[in-house]
Scaffold this active site. Sequence first.
Site, PDB file in Angstrom:
ATOM      1  N   CYS A 183       0.784  -1.237   0.000  1.00 18.93           N
ATOM      2  CA  CYS A 183       0.000   0.000   0.000  1.00 18.93           C
ATOM      3  C   CYS A 183       0.823   1.299   0.000  1.00 18.93           C
ATOM      4  O   CYS A 183       0.454   2.240  -0.726  1.00 18.93           O
ATOM      5  CB  CYS A 183      -1.020   0.002   1.139  1.00 18.93           C
ATOM      6  SG  CYS A 183      -0.591  -0.907   2.601  1.00 18.93           S
ATOM      7  N   ARG A 220       6.908 -11.403   5.137  1.00 20.67           N
ATOM      8  CA  ARG A 220       6.527 -11.200   6.532  1.00 20.67           C
ATOM      9  C   ARG A 220       7.134 -12.308   7.374  1.00 20.67           C
ATOM     10  O   ARG A 220       7.151 -13.473   6.969  1.00 20.67           O
ATOM     11  CB  ARG A 220       5.005 -11.199   6.684  1.00 20.67           C
ATOM     12  CG  ARG A 220       4.333 -10.085   5.886  1.00 20.67           C
ATOM     13  CD  ARG A 220       2.824 -10.126   6.004  1.00 20.67           C
ATOM     14  NE  ARG A 220       2.202  -9.182   5.087  1.00 20.67           N
ATOM     15  CZ  ARG A 220       0.899  -9.074   4.881  1.00 20.67           C
ATOM     16  NH1 ARG A 220       0.062  -9.863   5.538  1.00 20.67           N
ATOM     17  NH2 ARG A 220       0.411  -8.190   4.011  1.00 20.67           N
ATOM     18  N   GLN A 280       0.726 -11.164  -3.190  1.00 19.42           N
ATOM     19  CA  GLN A 280      -0.622 -10.745  -2.808  1.00 19.42           C
ATOM     20  C   GLN A 280      -1.331 -10.155  -4.017  1.00 19.42           C
ATOM     21  O   GLN A 280      -0.759  -9.335  -4.748  1.00 19.42           O
ATOM     22  CB  GLN A 280      -0.522  -9.706  -1.695  1.00 19.42           C
ATOM     23  CG  GLN A 280      -1.784  -9.540  -0.894  1.00 19.42           C
ATOM     24  CD  GLN A 280      -1.524  -8.783   0.394  1.00 19.42           C
ATOM     25  OE1 GLN A 280      -0.619  -7.966   0.477  1.00 19.42           O
ATOM     26  NE2 GLN A 280      -2.321  -9.037   1.409  1.00 19.42           N
ATOM     27  N   ASP A 290      -3.186  -7.708  -4.748  1.00 17.10           N
ATOM     28  CA  ASP A 290      -3.517  -6.475  -4.057  1.00 17.10           C
ATOM     29  C   ASP A 290      -4.160  -5.467  -4.998  1.00 17.10           C
ATOM     30  O   ASP A 290      -3.869  -5.443  -6.192  1.00 17.10           O
ATOM     31  CB  ASP A 290      -2.212  -5.863  -3.533  1.00 17.10           C
ATOM     32  CG  ASP A 290      -2.321  -5.421  -2.092  1.00 17.10           C
ATOM     33  OD1 ASP A 290      -3.432  -5.432  -1.559  1.00 17.10           O
ATOM     34  OD2 ASP A 290      -1.291  -5.073  -1.513  1.00 17.10           O
ATOM     35  N   HIS A 339      -5.728  -1.165  -4.635  1.00 21.19           N
ATOM     36  CA  HIS A 339      -6.152  -0.012  -3.828  1.00 21.19           C
ATOM     37  C   HIS A 339      -6.990   0.900  -4.701  1.00 21.19           C
ATOM     38  O   HIS A 339      -6.652   1.160  -5.854  1.00 21.19           O
ATOM     39  CB  HIS A 339      -4.940   0.726  -3.271  1.00 21.19           C
ATOM     40  CG  HIS A 339      -4.166  -0.102  -2.289  1.00 21.19           C
ATOM     41  ND1 HIS A 339      -3.103  -0.890  -2.676  1.00 21.19           N
ATOM     42  CD2 HIS A 339      -4.330  -0.305  -0.958  1.00 21.19           C
ATOM     43  CE1 HIS A 339      -2.638  -1.528  -1.619  1.00 21.19           C
ATOM     44  NE2 HIS A 339      -3.359  -1.195  -0.568  1.00 21.19           N
ATOM     45  N   LYS A 389     -14.507  -3.365   7.603  1.00 24.83           N
ATOM     46  CA  LYS A 389     -14.130  -4.255   6.502  1.00 24.83           C
ATOM     47  C   LYS A 389     -15.149  -5.364   6.329  1.00 24.83           C
ATOM     48  O   LYS A 389     -15.948  -5.658   7.225  1.00 24.83           O
ATOM     49  CB  LYS A 389     -12.748  -4.870   6.749  1.00 24.83           C
ATOM     50  CG  LYS A 389     -12.690  -5.817   7.938  1.00 24.83           C
ATOM     51  CD  LYS A 389     -11.332  -6.530   8.021  1.00 24.83           C
ATOM     52  CE  LYS A 389     -11.292  -7.492   9.216  1.00 24.83           C
ATOM     53  NZ  LYS A 389     -10.083  -8.315   9.226  1.00 24.83           N
ATOM     54  N   HIS A 393      -8.572  -0.800   0.577  1.00 22.21           N
ATOM     55  CA  HIS A 393      -7.687  -1.936   0.299  1.00 22.21           C
ATOM     56  C   HIS A 393      -8.568  -3.096  -0.148  1.00 22.21           C
ATOM     57  O   HIS A 393      -9.636  -3.312   0.419  1.00 22.21           O
ATOM     58  CB  HIS A 393      -6.934  -2.380   1.557  1.00 22.21           C
ATOM     59  CG  HIS A 393      -6.090  -1.336   2.195  1.00 22.21           C
ATOM     60  ND1 HIS A 393      -4.719  -1.278   2.031  1.00 22.21           N
ATOM     61  CD2 HIS A 393      -6.408  -0.315   3.022  1.00 22.21           C
ATOM     62  CE1 HIS A 393      -4.239  -0.266   2.743  1.00 22.21           C
ATOM     63  NE2 HIS A 393      -5.249   0.340   3.335  1.00 22.21           N
TER      64      HIS A 393
END
Length: 576
Positions: free
Chosen positions: A273, A302, A320, A322, A324, A404, A450
Amino acid sequence: MINEKLLRKRHSTAHLMAAAVKNLFDAVKFDIGPATEEGFYYDFDMEHRLVPEDLPRIEEEMKRLAGQKDPFTCDEYTRDDARKLLTDSGQSYKVERLADIPEGDKITFYQCGEFIDLCRGPHVEHTGHTGAFKLLSIAGSYYRGNENNPMLQRIYGTSFNSPKELKIYLRAIEEAKKRDHRKLGTELELFSVSESVGAGLILWHPNGARIRNIIENFWREKHYQDGYEMVYSPHIGFADLWQTSGHLDCYQEAMYAPITIDDREYYVKPMNCPFHIKVFQSRNRSYRELPLRWAELGTVYRYEKSGVLHGLLRVRGFTQDDAHIFCTPDQVVNEISEVLRFCLFMWKSFGFSDVKAYLATKPPKAVGDDAQWEQATRSLEQAVQDADLQCEVDPGGGAFYGPKIDLKIKDAIGREWQTSTIQFDFNLPERFDLSFIGEDGKKHRPYMIHRALLGSLERFFGILIEHYAGAFPAWLAPLQIRVLPITLEHHDYAEEVRKTLSKHQLRVEVDSRSESLGAKIRKSRNERIPYMLIVGDKEAENQHVSVRKRGDDGDLGSMDLVSFTDMITKEIEEKA
């Protein structure tokens, strides 16, 4: 969700198991023994090293104790008396757990027979009410989950109200073992993990990489069709970037140690992000440009403790899916609805139709004003209603930076998996001072969403392997067709078939080994190839193929190549 009555029964069965262990082995120290969604476990510290052969013996002792129908009795203790009891009995782990109980809270012990345990309860009336139980496995477990603490021995078990329910559950476990993605990943040469490379780091083999490539191409194609643009971001960033984003304050335990380049600290990225935000900030933005939907298959790293690493499902490096979305407040409802529709489309495409939503709302401590939270939560609720999805609300369960939706899917054997997330973020736009120029010529703060559809490619692939038990549908299978010549004399025609089908973008190969037809068929079945095309004299003469589809009743008989090509092409296009 497991009902409270069954959880109580499982908690009591954990105590029953601990009592049996105490009776069978010397100098046992106990830690915790909770009930879980799947059953229960208890952690022990003792000299005897547990082996699978110990489990039936422990079970027999549990049955004996259950037959005694000893009542579960509860007594309240003062802190000093509780400490003395635990210290005198050598229960050092329980002494530490006692210290976790806040001052003023009741301190209770539950006893059944001769076994007494520091416990909040509640429990069933007596040991005879512990139901139908089964001990399942043994594992190591660090005390308090900290790898610097002693390693304890954990016994897992489960219990149900009736033997019939237990039998159904045990059958499901056996089916799950057959579908274990780690086992199938090796058998089908999909992926591996090498300790000489690094724990939790996945090596994708050609077969797995082929499937991943198909997934990624489909993912990109649908994103472009849905108005997304692709971005790419680096794998490392200045420490200052992660300080601004708040990761160094709130997430550093999951980040790897910094590296120094040119006297400046960099961190390997745990998330994408901040980089997408920097793309947004690369120039002034107008309300006319919004919404901006930016997606990336971004690989992040991670730190996960070694004890929780699990094949593809829990790793240290993963990609990921991902995205945005930066939008104006009045665009929020439509954007959320579109994201949810997109999520459901993707899951249906991959063969998952049983989807449930979980809505997490504002916690006591949160950033952003009430109006933002109300609008965001209402947008999520409206999207779920419009999609006619089952939904559970988790009051106060949202992150401090926004509400969320989590989506959970059920696989072929009914297991639930956490997958897609749609997350509002009121925090990062503030931290990075994001703005766009509105119709009034003034600066306004954008809403930031997200969004992950599949979660991570690694975990998604693990779920996919287990859902299909390695027998992927034709559109996903790394090899769709194998041509099986009956003898060496039929190789030339088999090669003609391969070339013809390859022109239609089908993934096909010839089994040219000098093996019997039966051996070739067994190999293709074991490798879960969707279609086998057998060719011999008759097929070569008529320019046909004898078609066998994967499965016990898959003999489709003789076909000309045009008919077969039309059939499999339609199947692939429909993602059947």
